[in-house]
Write a protein that holds these residues in place. Structure first.
Motif, PDB file in Angstrom:
ATOM      1  N   TYR A  80      37.660  39.959  49.685  1.00 21.27           N
ATOM      2  CA  TYR A  80      38.068  40.986  48.737  1.00 21.27           C
ATOM      3  C   TYR A  80      39.439  41.548  49.104  1.00 21.27           C
ATOM      4  CZ  TYR A  80      37.688  44.828  45.447  1.00 21.27           C
ATOM      5  OH  TYR A  80      37.910  45.680  44.390  1.00 21.27           O
ATOM      6  N   GLY A 118      41.368  37.536  39.419  1.00 22.83           N
ATOM      7  CA  GLY A 118      41.449  38.965  39.703  1.00 22.83           C
ATOM      8  C   GLY A 118      42.088  39.292  41.029  1.00 22.83           C
ATOM      9  N   GLU A 178      34.419  40.380  32.836  1.00 24.04           N
ATOM     10  CA  GLU A 178      33.289  40.953  33.569  1.00 24.04           C
ATOM     11  C   GLU A 178      33.199  40.296  34.947  1.00 24.04           C
ATOM     12  OE1 GLU A 178      30.712  42.896  35.137  1.00 24.04           O
ATOM     13  OE2 GLU A 178      30.913  43.482  33.033  1.00 24.04           O
ATOM     14  N   TYR A 179      33.270  41.108  35.992  1.00 25.26           N
ATOM     15  CA  TYR A 179      33.294  40.591  37.359  1.00 25.26           C
ATOM     16  C   TYR A 179      32.002  40.879  38.133  1.00 25.26           C
ATOM     17  CZ  TYR A 179      38.381  39.899  37.053  1.00 25.26           C
ATOM     18  OH  TYR A 179      39.644  39.473  36.712  1.00 25.26           O
ATOM     19  N   LEU A 199      30.847  34.469  38.013  1.00 26.60           N
ATOM     20  CA  LEU A 199      32.144  34.066  37.454  1.00 26.60           C
ATOM     21  C   LEU A 199      32.936  33.262  38.472  1.00 26.60           C
ATOM     22  CD1 LEU A 199      34.416  34.494  35.184  1.00 26.60           C
ATOM     23  CD2 LEU A 199      35.204  36.338  36.675  1.00 26.60           C
ATOM     24  N   TRP A 200      33.009  33.760  39.697  1.00 24.56           N
ATOM     25  CA  TRP A 200      33.777  33.070  40.729  1.00 24.56           C
ATOM     26  C   TRP A 200      33.097  31.765  41.157  1.00 24.56           C
ATOM     27  CZ3 TRP A 200      33.505  38.586  42.716  1.00 24.56           C
ATOM     28  CH2 TRP A 200      34.567  39.332  42.212  1.00 24.56           C
ATOM     29  N   VAL A 213      41.150  45.900  37.024  1.00 24.90           N
ATOM     30  CA  VAL A 213      40.266  44.929  37.670  1.00 24.90           C
ATOM     31  C   VAL A 213      39.498  45.611  38.793  1.00 24.90           C
ATOM     32  CG1 VAL A 213      40.203  42.843  39.088  1.00 24.90           C
ATOM     33  CG2 VAL A 213      41.634  42.914  37.038  1.00 24.90           C
ATOM     34  N   ARG A 268      36.751  47.623  37.289  1.00 21.64           N
ATOM     35  CA  ARG A 268      35.652  46.814  36.752  1.00 21.64           C
ATOM     36  C   ARG A 268      34.765  46.256  37.862  1.00 21.64           C
ATOM     37  NH1 ARG A 268      37.264  43.785  31.175  1.00 21.64           N
ATOM     38  NH2 ARG A 268      38.420  45.533  30.250  1.00 21.64           N
ATOM     39  N   ILE A 269      35.366  45.834  38.958  1.00 16.82           N
ATOM     40  CA  ILE A 269      34.572  45.300  40.069  1.00 16.82           C
ATOM     41  C   ILE A 269      33.740  46.399  40.708  1.00 16.82           C
ATOM     42  CG2 ILE A 269      34.692  44.275  42.369  1.00 16.82           C
ATOM     43  CD1 ILE A 269      37.145  42.703  41.416  1.00 16.82           C
TER      44      ILE A 269
END
Length: 324
Positions: free
Chosen positions: A50, A77, A87-88, A93-94, A237, A240-241
């Motif tokens: 992160y 992101g 949307e995270y 998603l990753w 971002v 959102r995370i």
């Protein structure tokens, strides 16, 4: 190798920092960034944690490229990848991004390789949040994966065999501010938290908290975090995370599914990490008894904190995995 290499003050080889980044790939209408090196050997894909980027693997890329085709990907992101307003929440998603990157870039030979095969399996190596993304990818696309190495991996982990957790993905890098706040107040609080978190002095302070040594904490490392955080969409971002209430799949469940594929798992753990302690590695070993473990006197990012020790352990394990 399509990257420039330099020698640090301790005489260790690493990727030379490029403020504009290296290679870019179009994924689902978004621009994603990666570094690649090495023209021969099986593929290895490195996934950052992160707030970090592909550059955080600066010491691993030249070392691994002597034997492998190496790729380091910026998750959507983060890093030089687009700060996409999507949307995270769950990590899925990753995981999808990693699987598609393997199929579309790694199997196509990347930017520097003349040797590739559509049937080649890839070893995933992930630090912190990147480790959780790797587990998601290994479960989503087991046919693409040869093994997984986790370096102080994050993600929701149960201490018992109670029903699976349904909670947002915890983010250790900046800390979470989630509960007891209205949406408006939360957005304001997170905005100011992000403005403070992206300041160079604050970034350096956090790195010094979680590294066991200051030897590799330099201006290039700090700048590689500052530059992406300066993107106009970076604050959104971050919000959102950190504000999502969508459930994430627990590490317990991911490991349970991974065992069905019998994938080799390495826990390359910095035992001096104040965030993700050795107790997490103990629990992962309970859930995945086949996992191998190497303990390092290192912090949260052993690959950059103690790169020589991390590289030696990783190379030894990779050789055995690819000989199976």
């Amino acid at each position: 190798m399509d990257v420039s290499v330099e020698t640090d003050k301790q005489g260790r080889s690493r990727v030379r920092y490029e403020k504009a980044g290296w290679n870019f790939w179009e994924w689902q209408g978004h621009r994603a960034h990666y570094i690649t090196a090495g023209t021969q050997g099986p593929p290895v894909l490195l996934i950052h944690g992160y707030g970090a980027s592909a550059y955080h693997w600066r010491y691993q890329i030249p070392a691994l490229a002597q034997h492998y085709r190496v790729f380091a990907l910026d998750l959507l992101g983060f890093g030089w990848s687009e700060k996409a307003l999507v949307e995270y929440s769950s990590g899925g998603l990753w995981g999808q991004q990693i699987g598609d990157f393997i199929k579309e870039v790694v199997h196509a030979g990347g930017a520097s390789s003349s040797s590739s095969s559509s049937s080649e399996q890839v070893v995933l190596v992930g630090n912190s949040l990147g480790g959780y993304a790797c587990l998601n990818a290994a479960v989503k696309s087991p046919e693409l994966i040869r093994g997984v190495a986790l370096l102080n991996s994050a993600g929701p982990l149960q201490d018992s065999d109670a029903p699976e957790l349904a909670e947002p993905l915890p983010v250790p890098w900046y800390g979470g501010i989630r509960d007891g706040l209205t949406a408006v107040v939360k957005r304001v609080v997170l905005y100011f938290a992000f403005q403070r978190a992206k300041q160079p002095e604050r970034i350096k302070e956090v790195l010094q908290m979680v590294y066991s040594s200051n030897d590799t904490i330099d201006e290039d490392l700090v700048d590689s975090i500052v530059v992406p955080a300066s993107d106009p969409s970076a604050a959104e971002v971050f919000y959102r995370i950190n504000s999502s209430k969508a459930p994430s799949v627990s590490v317990n469940q991911l490991l349970k599914q991974m065992r069905g594929s019998r994938l080799p798992l390495l826990l390359l753990w910095g035992d001096l990490d104040p965030w993700i302690t050795p107790k997490r590695a103990d629990r992962i070993q309970q859930l995945y008894p086949e996992a191998e473990r190497v303990r390092l006197q290192s912090g949260h990012c052993p690959h950059d904190d103690t790169p020589e020790e991390a590289n030696a352990a990783l190379l030894e394990w990779l050789e055995r995995v690819y000989k199976r």
